[in-house]
Design an enzyme around this catalytic site. Sequence first.
Site, short mmCIF file in Angstrom:
data_model
loop_
_atom_site.label_atom_id
_atom_site.label_comp_id
_atom_site.label_asym_id
_atom_site.label_seq_id
_atom_site.Cartn_x
_atom_site.Cartn_y
_atom_site.Cartn_z
N GLU A 8 0.84 -1.21 0.00
CA GLU A 8 0.00 0.00 0.00
C GLU A 8 0.87 1.25 0.00
O GLU A 8 2.08 1.17 0.21
CB GLU A 8 -0.97 0.00 1.19
N LYS A 35 -5.46 10.62 0.36
CA LYS A 35 -5.54 9.26 0.87
C LYS A 35 -6.82 8.67 0.31
O LYS A 35 -7.89 9.26 0.49
CB LYS A 35 -5.62 9.37 2.40
N VAL A 93 -5.61 0.18 2.82
CA VAL A 93 -5.72 -1.28 2.68
C VAL A 93 -6.86 -1.65 1.73
O VAL A 93 -6.69 -2.48 0.83
CB VAL A 93 -5.90 -1.95 4.06
N ASP A 124 -18.50 3.59 13.52
CA ASP A 124 -17.28 3.84 12.75
C ASP A 124 -16.47 2.55 12.63
O ASP A 124 -15.78 2.14 13.56
CB ASP A 124 -16.46 4.94 13.44
N SER A 180 -13.99 0.41 9.84
CA SER A 180 -13.20 0.59 8.62
C SER A 180 -13.69 -0.30 7.48
O SER A 180 -13.99 -1.48 7.66
CB SER A 180 -11.75 0.25 8.90
N ALA A 181 -13.71 0.28 6.27
CA ALA A 181 -14.06 -0.48 5.07
C ALA A 181 -13.01 -1.54 4.76
O ALA A 181 -13.26 -2.45 3.96
CB ALA A 181 -14.21 0.46 3.88
N ASP A 182 -11.83 -1.47 5.41
CA ASP A 182 -10.83 -2.55 5.23
C ASP A 182 -11.46 -3.90 5.59
O ASP A 182 -11.18 -4.92 4.95
CB ASP A 182 -9.62 -2.33 6.15
N LYS A 224 -4.01 -2.18 15.60
CA LYS A 224 -3.54 -1.28 16.65
C LYS A 224 -4.53 -1.23 17.80
O LYS A 224 -5.74 -1.15 17.58
CB LYS A 224 -3.40 0.14 16.09
MN LIG Z 1 -14.31 5.39 9.50
#
Ligand SMILES: [Mn+2]
Lengths: 313, 313, 313
Positions: A26, A87, A107, A139, A141-143, A160
């Site tokens: 990435e 980003k 990612v 919230d 992540s779309a990862d 993390k």
């Molecule tokens: Mn988010």
Amino acid sequence: MPLLKPEMSAEVAAALAEGRPVVALESTIITHGMPYPANLETAIAVEDTIRANGAVPATIAVIGGKLHAGLDRDTLAALAADKSAVKASGRDLAAVMTRGGTAGTTVSATMRIAELAGIPVFATGGVGGVHRGAEESFDISADLTELGRTGTAVVCAGVKSILDIPKTLEFLETQRVPVIAYGTDAFPAFFTRDSGEKADHRLDSAEEIARAIVSHHALGSGTGLLIANPIPEEAALDPAFINATIADALAEAEERGVTRKDVTPFLLARINELSEGRSLKANIALVMNNAAFAAKIAVAIRALAPSVLASGR
Amino acid sequence: MPLLKPEMSAEVAAALAEGRPVVALESTIITHGMPYPANLETAIAVEDTIRANGAVPATIAVIGGKLHAGLDRDTLAALAADKSAVKASGRDLAAVMTRGGTAGTTVSATMRIAELAGIPVFATGGVGGVHRGAEESFDISADLTELGRTGTAVVCAGVKSILDIPKTLEFLETQRVPVIAYGTDAFPAFFTRDSGEKADHRLDSAEEIARAIVSHHALGSGTGLLIANPIPEEAALDPAFINATIADALAEAEERGVTRKDVTPFLLARINELSEGRSLKANIALVMNNAAFAAKIAVAIRALAPSVLASGR
Amino acid sequence: MPLLKPEMSAEVAAALAEGRPVVALESTIITHGMPYPANLETAIAVEDTIRANGAVPATIAVIGGKLHAGLDRDTLAALAADKSAVKASGRDLAAVMTRGGTAGTTVSATMRIAELAGIPVFATGGVGGVHRGAEESFDISADLTELGRTGTAVVCAGVKSILDIPKTLEFLETQRVPVIAYGTDAFPAFFTRDSGEKADHRLDSAEEIARAIVSHHALGSGTGLLIANPIPEEAALDPAFINATIADALAEAEERGVTRKDVTPFLLARINELSEGRSLKANIALVMNNAAFAAKIAVAIRALAPSVLASGR
Ligand SMILES: [Mn+2]
Ligand SMILES: [Mn+2]
Ligand SMILES: [Mn+2]
């Protein structure tokens, strides 16, 4: 509608054409993760580690509105110095392309472009996850959902602990994504080797992990795999220190009223300050470690695939 | 298993066969959104707006157990007067077909049928979202997950603020759905032009949005796009007025013990009463506006596609 | 990458080759649901019920690292006695295959393997769901998301009320999965015929349900269907008794500090103890009932498919 083929460096195009192992990388670590020129030096070192382990690196980015898989040295240097780069996650790509923009890929975006290029293994530091407080903020992540939809194997050092790790593991289970830890029973927490949570599966060699990846794809679930490779012992931060630091940074964020999308960058910056640069050093060590291991997996997949597939027919 | 081809009106069948632009329209606004004959008059006006902007309207519905894309005038009139018509989301379609029933189609059902018909652009008022209180109720519209699975571009005026708009935007992010606002930095809130939340991307012409749609599909993520087109300035309701009205209606719903699936219809009816019909007028204005803009996008896609695709190969 | 073909028993291979009806069965009920030899006796009785209703049973499992659809009597007996067998959900399959392990398959794993084998109907007791407290824990079974991604029709007796049934139904709605109850307006709760929640659709014959399944697949949504078949009246537990028992078991779990993945097995064991075996007897009765009904649906699909498909073209 025909799918896009990313622009490829000569090195990547030749490797893919000849069926040699390739590892995707990435680029938000280049555009947003480190200052210049440390970002360029690290990017080059990571690529060289992949080459040293028998695979070809394909750094992924959007340059002037075009998808790229594999950047030649000049393009990599220009990206590392480009302050206009944004980003982009997977769902941002079309808008960035429409504007003719340049972007580091997260990612999720890297997985998407790696799939278009035909690269099944991808090395990164850590993946996004379920944010603390997501039961209220939603919230997530779309990862994690890209892992639930795209068949890339993502080699990372876990998640993390500024994120909510137990919820992230539950969400990955609901997304049907295999989580396999390399050489450990624990799910790692990026800066440290043990998050306190167990990984679902432990495998102890690149060759076994390659077999699991090939088997998984032959099941047709359509998901990727998360391969959790803990930070090397000698580079790991002290858990007591890093957890206290994260707690301090979280308290500070609350105090100062930092909210929503500003929380993660704030926490990472504060952690780096509070750790006097030790967190950045650990970050580089684990990315190098993941790149080397992903290369070994990519090599093992190329070696294994014919026999594994044959047994599966 | 072969997929169904919806029954098509002569106008829609000819347009698709000749590669001319088509815009899909939903039909719960006809069967459940407005009283007769205002529903029929509006449906005709919306179709005519699409024609006036160079595209062919394909109103989508289930009639006597059959999927339809494009209704001739008599069928449209009969649907508008049919008190037996139910409301079908995508997952209701098979049961309605089995019973030989007639249904207005929600956003999710319309997307599904538009995909079967080969129509990539769809105009509606607003999409469903994450309901207020969803952190406890888990009440999240299938429109959002259909957007995460079906490649239709949905042109709408955003999301009604009776829903939880911040959570809806987070959920769309997790679903990997691009959210693009037309001509504004703000994500619109149906009756008003600004929800207080920012849109992820702003594009300023139908031609740019068409390019983003075509690029997005060429990425293979499999998701649709949400194109947020704010209500025209002159038709927008006063934010202070509408927000107070929604707050009043919410309080009333709580007081009267209205729960679950009854909340949304109750709120919409109360808002219309409390606004003395101004909310219905605004609703018609924004649907007309979305139909016109969706037609322009459909025209622009047909004009653009060959060159965009060529550059992507 | 080519998909795996599971190993098949001679009976299943012949039935599939000749286009005769087949019903998939899961195997965690064998490996983890009942003691030996009751588990083997029940497995044989369930298979025989399917045969008596005109279809061929395909019990699904992983044996020595290989996927199986249809176990001959010796293999079934060996699996029932194998104390080394683990429990595998869909995302566990690749790791189990890599280790050469033997596993009972959960609903999600069975759906995946049934799809690879080409078997569209699957009978089980109950499916996993949204756990109580999932608004905090995010503990949501992958069975529900597998239903959102894999086109199998799962015949079950609803969802156990140790789970959060209202949230489970909302989640299935968001996952776009049709929920159809057979012969009742109520969504059943495994041990009892009525969860207090309504099912979205009621159909009153195997033939109608077969038509709904075939129509649903022709819509291309990619999801499965949940067919809720209530426990037979005479086998149902008294709702007051079972709900009090579940409440007692939940309180006991809380008191003893049982958490996370240990909660469900603890509750099921306690409920069986507290019910003096009546819950196990009810469980067997409902699985037999589902097997018989799934066989009738599979027979009806084979009878219907050509005409339904013809009408859909
Ligand atoms: Mn988010
Ligand atoms: Mn709902
Ligand atoms: Mn779970």
